[in-house]
Write a protein that holds these residues in place. Structure first.
Motif, short mmCIF file in Angstrom:
data_model
loop_
_atom_site.label_atom_id
_atom_site.label_comp_id
_atom_site.label_asym_id
_atom_site.label_seq_id
_atom_site.Cartn_x
_atom_site.Cartn_y
_atom_site.Cartn_z
N GLU A 168 1.12 -14.99 8.77
CA GLU A 168 2.55 -14.75 9.00
C GLU A 168 3.05 -15.69 10.09
O GLU A 168 2.38 -15.88 11.09
N ASN A 170 5.39 -8.67 6.60
CA ASN A 170 4.34 -7.95 5.87
C ASN A 170 3.85 -6.71 6.63
O ASN A 170 2.97 -6.02 6.17
N GLY A 171 4.41 -6.47 7.82
CA GLY A 171 4.03 -5.29 8.60
C GLY A 171 2.98 -5.56 9.65
O GLY A 171 2.57 -4.64 10.36
N SER A 172 2.53 -6.80 9.80
CA SER A 172 1.63 -7.11 10.91
C SER A 172 2.40 -6.82 12.20
O SER A 172 3.62 -7.02 12.28
N TYR A 173 1.67 -6.36 13.20
CA TYR A 173 2.32 -5.86 14.41
C TYR A 173 1.52 -6.30 15.63
O TYR A 173 0.30 -6.36 15.59
N SER A 220 6.84 -7.57 15.12
CA SER A 220 6.32 -7.30 13.77
C SER A 220 6.79 -8.39 12.82
O SER A 220 7.79 -9.08 13.07
N SER A 231 -3.19 -13.70 10.34
CA SER A 231 -2.47 -12.96 9.29
C SER A 231 -1.80 -13.88 8.27
O SER A 231 -1.45 -13.43 7.18
N ARG A 234 -2.02 -7.08 6.48
CA ARG A 234 -1.35 -6.50 7.64
C ARG A 234 -2.38 -6.29 8.74
O ARG A 234 -3.40 -5.62 8.54
#
Length: 191
Positions: free
Chosen positions: A99, A134-137, A131, A97, A70
């Motif tokens: 993602e 996995n919660g990466s923002y 976002s 990330s 994250r």
């Protein structure tokens, strides 16, 4: 707005081995699908111009993030072209990330739309947030009528970076070094 047509004309009339397509590559999923089919048919190796993932700085930084970690990614500055440049930063977060899908919140964009430096296109300012699963923002803020320099902050579990693009420098810190900050060069590479 005419990119797919131009790609079709180019590859059907000339021998093209490699093609770099500027972002936003195509305005619709349908255009993407047709272009991909066409480029495969003519055996054209192609890339969308997402240059940040090729910078040595970010290639090295990626080694300090675990795949799927994250990551919090912030960009702030004045008049940096949120509409035309946000994809570079979102792609960079995807690269770092691992993602590839982000839910994007546009509710904090400024209501006033301005003309882009490219005729017939628009630019906007305000804040774009997003976002991943996995919660990466990310939070990308472009201040209207401001000359504030762009500052990028990338925060992970065990490593952190603050990048001052226009000044050509960055700060980095790692948990393994008790989070002490180290100044290092940051070079903008041009294609």
């Amino acid at each position: 707005d005419k990119r797919r047509q131009i790609v079709e004309e180019l590859v059907s009339s000339k021998k093209v081995d490699y093609l770099i397509i500027e972002k936003v590559a195509f305005p619709s999923v349908e255009d993407f699908q047709k272009a991909i089919t066409l480029l495969k048919k003519y055996n054209v190796k192609s890339w969308v111009n997402c240059r940040l993932r090729m910078y040595p700085f970010y290639l090295e930084a990626k080694q300090n993030f675990k795949n799927g970690e994250r990551i919090f990614y912030y960009v702030q500055g004045g008049n940096w072209g949120l509409g035309s440049n946000s994809l570079h930063y979102i792609d960079n977060l995807a690269f770092l990330s691992g993602e590839n899908y982000f839910d994007i919140d546009t509710t904090n964009l400024d209501q006033e739309i301005t003309e882009s430096k490219r005729k017939g296109f628009v630019e906007f300012t305000g804040k774009l947030n997003g976002s991943s699963k996995n919660g990466s923002y990310f939070s990308l803020t472009c201040y209207r009528n401001s000359d504030a320099p762009v500052v990028i902050s990338i925060l992970g579990e065990k490593s952190r970076y603050i990048i001052f693009e226009q000044q050509g420098k960055a700060l980095r810190s790692f948990q393994a070094n008790d989070w002490s900050w180290e100044e290092i060069p940051f070079n903008i590479l041009y294609q």
